[in-house]
Design a protein around this motif. Sequence first.
Motif, PDB file in Angstrom:
ATOM      1  N   GLY B  63       0.818  -1.207   0.000  1.00 45.29           N
ATOM      2  CA  GLY B  63       0.000   0.000   0.000  1.00 45.29           C
ATOM      3  C   GLY B  63       0.855   1.262   0.000  1.00 45.29           C
ATOM      4  N   LEU B  64       1.947   1.207   0.747  1.00 43.57           N
ATOM      5  CA  LEU B  64       2.821   2.382   0.809  1.00 43.57           C
ATOM      6  C   LEU B  64       3.421   2.673  -0.564  1.00 43.57           C
ATOM      7  CD1 LEU B  64       3.966   4.278   3.107  1.00 43.57           C
ATOM      8  CD2 LEU B  64       6.044   2.938   2.925  1.00 43.57           C
ATOM      9  N   MET B  66       2.134   1.760  -3.413  1.00 42.02           N
ATOM     10  CA  MET B  66       1.029   2.130  -4.293  1.00 42.02           C
ATOM     11  C   MET B  66       0.572   3.571  -4.058  1.00 42.02           C
ATOM     12  SD  MET B  66      -1.532   0.709  -6.247  1.00 42.02           S
ATOM     13  CE  MET B  66      -3.199   1.148  -6.709  1.00 42.02           C
ATOM     14  N   PHE B  67       0.451   3.974  -2.800  1.00 40.39           N
ATOM     15  CA  PHE B  67      -0.177   5.272  -2.525  1.00 40.39           C
ATOM     16  C   PHE B  67       0.807   6.369  -2.138  1.00 40.39           C
ATOM     17  CE2 PHE B  67      -3.741   2.340  -2.010  1.00 40.39           C
ATOM     18  CZ  PHE B  67      -4.618   2.927  -2.898  1.00 40.39           C
ATOM     19  N   THR B  68       2.083   6.060  -2.060  1.00 41.34           N
ATOM     20  CA  THR B  68       3.048   7.138  -1.827  1.00 41.34           C
ATOM     21  C   THR B  68       4.114   7.149  -2.922  1.00 41.34           C
ATOM     22  OG1 THR B  68       2.686   6.993   0.534  1.00 41.34           O
ATOM     23  CG2 THR B  68       4.632   8.179  -0.178  1.00 41.34           C
ATOM     24  N   TYR B  69       4.777   6.012  -3.135  1.00 48.77           N
ATOM     25  CA  TYR B  69       5.874   6.021  -4.098  1.00 48.77           C
ATOM     26  C   TYR B  69       5.386   6.187  -5.529  1.00 48.77           C
ATOM     27  CZ  TYR B  69       9.424   5.177  -0.640  1.00 48.77           C
ATOM     28  OH  TYR B  69      10.282   5.337   0.403  1.00 48.77           O
ATOM     29  N   PRO B  71       2.498   7.574  -6.692  1.00 49.73           N
ATOM     30  CA  PRO B  71       2.047   8.933  -6.999  1.00 49.73           C
ATOM     31  C   PRO B  71       3.182   9.941  -7.115  1.00 49.73           C
ATOM     32  CG  PRO B  71       0.710   8.024  -5.257  1.00 49.73           C
ATOM     33  CD  PRO B  71       1.814   7.051  -5.505  1.00 49.73           C
TER      34      PRO B  71
END
Lengths: 293, 344
Positions: B63-64, B66-69, B71
């Motif tokens: 998730g990290l 997917m939703f931080t790296y 973007p």
Amino acid sequence: MVAAGVKGRRRPVGYRPGAGSAASRAANLVGLSLLAAVFLVPFYLIVRNALATTEEITAPGWMWFPSSPAWSNVAELFNDPKVPMGRSLWNSAVVGVLTTVGTLFLCSTAGYGLARISHRHANKIFYAILATLMVPSAITFVPSFVLVSSLGWVSDLRGLIIPPLFNGFVAFLCRQYFLSFPRELEEAARVDGLGYWGAFWRIVMPNSKGFMAAMAVITFVTSWNAFLWPLVIGRSPDSWTVQVALSTFLTSQSINLPQLFTAAAVAILPLVFVFLFLQRYLVQGVAQTGLKG
Amino acid sequence: MTETETETETGTPGPGPGSGSGPGADTGAGAGRSGVSWRARVGRRLGSRGAAFWYFVGPFLAGLVMFTYVPVAWSAFLSFFDARNTVTPAAEDFVGFANFASMLTDANFLRSLWTFTLFAAIIVPVTFAASLGLALAVNRVRVARAFFRSVFFLPFACSYVLASLVWKMSIFTGVHYGLVNTVLGWFGVGPIAWLNGNDPPWFWLVIATLRLWIQCGFYMILFIAALQQIPEHLYEAAYVDGAKPGRQTFWHITLPGLRATSVAVLMLVLIQAYQAFDEFWNLLPNSGNVPYGRTPLVYLFHTSLGTVQDLGRGSAGALILALLIALVTLFQGKVLGFGKPEGR
């Protein structure tokens, strides 16, 4: 020798933060009481305006409190078709609860894994999480919007709930916490035949309730009060959270003052309860937050 | 990265008995595998330490990424394109560093950085002094200490939106029935339009008091926690040495004892100020889109999510801002000695 002499005497007056002459302590108390009154003024104004009529609020002289509280304001607020207050409260509750539960689950397991299961990639992953803390979350709203919109989660509660789940900060705090968790308890569990998963859920979690409650309260308050991300995602009124609804209400052209403040009172009520009953955990959580800096 | 992927594959059960693991990756654990059933092997693998690590850390890590790296990388990619109203620009829309050049010469963006600097210059020292003062006073009081702590901490429950509502519609209302104007009226001063325009810039008073009210109690808690860590024997030793109580003990014992916390508070206040958005959006006219009070985030919001969704320039601006924050944080950390232990 000198120290022995001090020991027998009364405590040195005025040296500790809690001491001082009677006069200066009284002044301190009076000053604090006045400040506390000032700090409470905004809450007083919310209640006063929520229970007043427009005429009473805008009257020439100052009205201290409405003589006959207009409780009908509450019913009017929820019956007003222009403001989706009920819906937005529900959205905030759903988002707050699911975000809190999901964040705690994901971050505590990740934190535990990084702290307790030795693995050759553990350090690399830990630094990858630390690096995300350096990037202020509000700066990533443009790129995150790009991603979430390509997933089709704009104006959708999934877009509000899922991206904040992977909170590097909470994972970091969980790892630090589990590093100091007593190993003996887990070893006893392993002897009893529990694997990592069993030991985590049956031994570690039940013994970490205070810490988990602190993380839960902080996560819930942050989620309930978030504005920028819900504003970015909540493009249609159906997906507004209570903060977006309040803001829309506030910046709209025609304003009904009592209704506005009734909405504010309704929006703050859940958090006032959290503060009254769970403050111990919240303070603990804040103190923990500050350790990171 | 490839290493990580291999490890993930060996950690998750494959679709069939043969394809679950590469021959090289499994030599240690997979001895005598031909005679063991698929279910037993999966069971053993789920119980192994490597697998346990991945089912604890894997979901969060995925998730990290997917939703931080993803973007951030995607945004960095978009910043080199003319990406108006699209997140997948075509190759011919490549513009090189034009978005960065455009943002860095954009008078509005530069002015928003100036607005932020002004804001930080007001809010950082005031918040620091106020929260430290509150902590000292609350720590000193002997009656109702928990009550005072709760009252000063309570505003932290309020969102910036809610506080903006109260500040704009009741305390600093620009007409006669606002609280401050009512009080001024008692002294014969006419009503002041607090939030209307930049001449004089009264809106700074509104914005600063609002943020101070919300934040101060939070930092006070941090200071109180740190104050209680200062060993009492230091104060007793100072007494023995003949130090004057009050000012001397404050400068030579209390303040040095709070150094690490002070540095952390200064950095937190500054980083928070960089991201100021909510109160500017809700207090100022036109959703904060006014030249005199537009913060960097408000400007980025209107650039990338306004009527024209210019995600290329918005991304470039976000990257510039992130870089600026990183530089200032590092600089401040160097100057103030962030990360050193508490004490002298």
